[in-house]
Design a protein around this motif. Structure first.
Motif, PDB file in Angstrom:
ATOM      1  N   ALA A  29       0.674  -1.302  -0.129  1.00 17.24           N
ATOM      2  CA  ALA A  29      -0.004  -0.120   0.008  1.00 17.24           C
ATOM      3  C   ALA A  29       0.918   1.095  -0.036  1.00 17.24           C
ATOM      4  O   ALA A  29       0.626   2.294  -0.701  1.00 17.24           O
ATOM      5  N   GLU A  30       2.040   1.374   0.730  1.00 14.36           N
ATOM      6  CA  GLU A  30       2.904   2.281   0.726  1.00 14.36           C
ATOM      7  C   GLU A  30       4.538   1.727   0.766  1.00 14.36           C
ATOM      8  O   GLU A  30       4.588   0.780   1.271  1.00 14.36           O
ATOM      9  N   PHE A  31       5.071   2.115  -0.137  1.00  9.16           N
ATOM     10  CA  PHE A  31       6.542   1.626  -0.348  1.00  9.16           C
ATOM     11  C   PHE A  31       7.681   2.567  -0.747  1.00  9.16           C
ATOM     12  O   PHE A  31       7.158   3.845  -1.425  1.00  9.16           O
ATOM     13  N   PRO A  32       8.963   2.234  -0.899  1.00  8.90           N
ATOM     14  CA  PRO A  32       9.939   3.141  -1.446  1.00  8.90           C
ATOM     15  C   PRO A  32       9.827   2.993  -3.025  1.00  8.90           C
ATOM     16  O   PRO A  32       9.295   1.787  -3.715  1.00  8.90           O
ATOM     17  N   VAL A  33       9.931   4.217  -3.696  1.00  9.40           N
ATOM     18  CA  VAL A  33      10.014   4.083  -5.040  1.00  9.40           C
ATOM     19  C   VAL A  33      11.259   3.163  -5.646  1.00  9.40           C
ATOM     20  O   VAL A  33      10.871   2.394  -6.949  1.00  9.40           O
ATOM     21  N   ALA A  34      12.165   3.204  -4.875  1.00  7.74           N
ATOM     22  CA  ALA A  34      13.444   2.297  -5.584  1.00  7.74           C
ATOM     23  C   ALA A  34      12.826   0.760  -5.477  1.00  7.74           C
ATOM     24  O   ALA A  34      13.113  -0.052  -6.198  1.00  7.74           O
ATOM     25  N   GLY A  62      -2.914   9.099 -11.220  1.00  4.86           N
ATOM     26  CA  GLY A  62      -3.749   9.435 -10.076  1.00  4.86           C
ATOM     27  C   GLY A  62      -3.931   8.309  -9.137  1.00  4.86           C
ATOM     28  O   GLY A  62      -4.408   8.498  -8.153  1.00  4.86           O
ATOM     29  N   LEU A  63      -3.691   7.124  -9.819  1.00  6.53           N
ATOM     30  CA  LEU A  63      -3.621   5.703  -8.539  1.00  6.53           C
ATOM     31  C   LEU A  63      -2.669   5.777  -7.698  1.00  6.53           C
ATOM     32  O   LEU A  63      -3.093   5.293  -6.516  1.00  6.53           O
ATOM     33  N   LEU A  64      -1.513   6.594  -7.845  1.00  2.00           N
ATOM     34  CA  LEU A  64      -0.688   6.421  -7.085  1.00  2.00           C
ATOM     35  C   LEU A  64      -0.019   7.918  -6.543  1.00  2.00           C
ATOM     36  O   LEU A  64      -0.057   8.778  -7.482  1.00  2.00           O
ATOM     37  N   ASN A  65       0.404   8.053  -5.536  1.00  2.00           N
ATOM     38  CA  ASN A  65       0.764   9.424  -5.044  1.00  2.00           C
ATOM     39  C   ASN A  65       2.227   9.278  -4.686  1.00  2.00           C
ATOM     40  O   ASN A  65       2.664   8.188  -3.897  1.00  2.00           O
ATOM     41  N   GLU A  66       3.103  10.360  -4.700  1.00  2.00           N
ATOM     42  CA  GLU A  66       4.330  10.424  -4.311  1.00  2.00           C
ATOM     43  C   GLU A  66       4.485  10.837  -2.782  1.00  2.00           C
ATOM     44  O   GLU A  66       3.609  11.576  -2.345  1.00  2.00           O
ATOM     45  N   SER A  80      11.289   9.982  -1.253  1.00  2.00           N
ATOM     46  CA  SER A  80      11.361   8.895  -2.039  1.00  2.00           C
ATOM     47  C   SER A  80      10.223   7.726  -1.945  1.00  2.00           C
ATOM     48  O   SER A  80      10.727   6.564  -1.987  1.00  2.00           O
ATOM     49  N   GLY A  81       9.321   7.943  -1.466  1.00  2.00           N
ATOM     50  CA  GLY A  81       8.240   6.922  -1.472  1.00  2.00           C
ATOM     51  C   GLY A  81       7.053   7.243  -2.082  1.00  2.00           C
ATOM     52  O   GLY A  81       6.832   8.352  -2.708  1.00  2.00           O
ATOM     53  N   ALA A  82       6.282   6.060  -2.172  1.00  2.00           N
ATOM     54  CA  ALA A  82       5.009   6.170  -3.177  1.00  2.00           C
ATOM     55  C   ALA A  82       4.051   5.321  -2.350  1.00  2.00           C
ATOM     56  O   ALA A  82       3.901   4.669  -1.555  1.00  2.00           O
ATOM     57  N   ALA A  83       2.489   5.764  -2.674  1.00  2.00           N
ATOM     58  CA  ALA A  83       1.473   5.053  -1.878  1.00  2.00           C
ATOM     59  C   ALA A  83       0.148   5.305  -2.702  1.00  2.00           C
ATOM     60  O   ALA A  83       0.275   6.260  -3.567  1.00  2.00           O
TER      61      ALA A  83
END
Length: 351
Positions: A81-86, A105-109, A113-116
């Motif tokens: 659900a939430e993770f590092p972009v790397a 729009g499905l994913l937000n920064e 350096s993360g995304a969710a």
């Protein structure tokens, strides 16, 4: 949709899982109404089947992406659900499609350096649509990437488990629990040890499993979850006794006695102390048996049960002598003298 009397906990759970998107809120509310259960204590929105209207709406948005974007969406769903972009880039095999996914729009920064995913439901719908063989392979790659990068041991354990690699998942959960204990995060340690034990066949390396149960009891006691600690140590004591390991059984029983004392359950504490002493004696560790008998004597002295205290202290003195523990014998004699004096036999106490 659900009325003004809806508990606040239920409202909060619906908003969190839906991300506040009206279409998703309505779909979840309809699913709840079909179940007819709104009690916060028994409500688990994750256990509800994903409503078709929500799943279809999300997958339609994914289908509208380019092929690299769809591939990146699958990689993101496996990442969590939430993770590092790397981690997303490693699972995706590169950055191709990642920018498209972010723009959709499905994913937000998230910084740094993360995304969710914008909503947990979006991730669930995409994840469920991934064929299970590819899903397991991607979880394996995620675990390997996290291990190589020195990432979260807990996240690596989750991925190993989802990949069906139970031995590696168990090892990762144990590593995560050890780190939590070093940080005095004992509540986290309890959850991680439980996850490890859930993956542990009872008959497999039982001595190591009992050591993990013992650690679970220690963390539970430190967080004052006495019922959890008692359950863990009883299993250790029973299993060790059945395996003929008297010393391990005695140590667990001693911890149970201390737990009862912390709970001010003096009668059970006294019984457990004597059980621990008996187990130590059966294991030919007489000095340790004397320690528990001495502790039982202290409890009886404090309760004013002087005759019973002297009887147990006599057994303690014999055990200390058998164990060659002269210093402990002196402590036991001092306590016996105190009990004699309290019961009116001052000359015996002085002697």
């Amino acid at each position: 949709l659900l009325g003004d009397a809806m508990p606040v906990e239920v409202q909060a759970a619906i908003v969190e899982r839906s991300g506040g998107i009206p279409l998703f809120v309505e779909a979840l509310a309809a699913a709840l109404q079909s179940r007819g259960c709104f009690e916060p204590a028994s409500l688990d929105l994750r256990a509800l089947p994903l409503p078709e209207t929500v799943r279809d709406a999300i997958l339609a948005r994914v289908d509208a992406l380019s092929a690299p974007g769809r591939q990146a969406a699958e990689a993101a769903a496996v990442a969590g659900a939430e993770f590092p972009v790397a981690l997303l880039v490693a699972l995706n095999g590169g950055e191709d499609g990642v920018e498209v996914l972010l723009e959709s729009g499905l994913l937000n920064e998230r910084e740094p350096s993360g995304a969710a995913f914008k909503t947990p439901l979006a991730r669930e719908a995409i994840y469920a649509a991934i064929p299970w063989t590819r899903r397991r392979a991607m979880h394996r790659r995620a675990a390997e990437a996290l291990a190589a990068a020195g990432g979260s041991m807990e996240q690596a354990a989750e991925h190993w488990q989802a990949a069906g690699e139970h031995d590696r998942a168990r090892s990762a959960w144990l590593d995560a629990a050890a780190r939590s204990r070093r940080l005095y995060a004992h509540s986290d340690s309890i959850q991680q040890l439980r996850r490890a034990l859930d993956l542990w066949p009872v008959e497999h390396r039982s001595a190591e499993r009992l050591a993990v149960l013992d650690q679970l009891g220690d963390s539970a006691q430190l967080t004052r979850r006495f019922a959890d600690a008692l359950r863990a140590w009883r299993e250790v004591a029973d299993s060790a006794s059945a395996a003929g390991d008297r010393i391990a059984a005695a140590r667990a029983t001693r911890k149970i006695a201390t737990l009862h004392e912390l709970n001010c359950d003096w009668a059970r504490a006294l019984d457990a102390r004597q059980d621990a002493a008996a187990a130590f004696a059966q294991g030919a560790n007489h000095a340790e048996a004397a320690l528990d008998l001495h502790a039982a004597g202290v409890r009886l002295r404090n309760a004013g049960q002087y005759s019973a205290a002297l009887q147990i202290l006599g057994r303690a003195a014999a055990a200390a002598e058998a164990g060659g523990a002269a210093d402990l014998g002196i402590r036991i004699a001092a306590l016996a003298g105190n009990v004699h004096a309290r019961s009116g036999r001052v000359s015996d106490g002085i002697a």
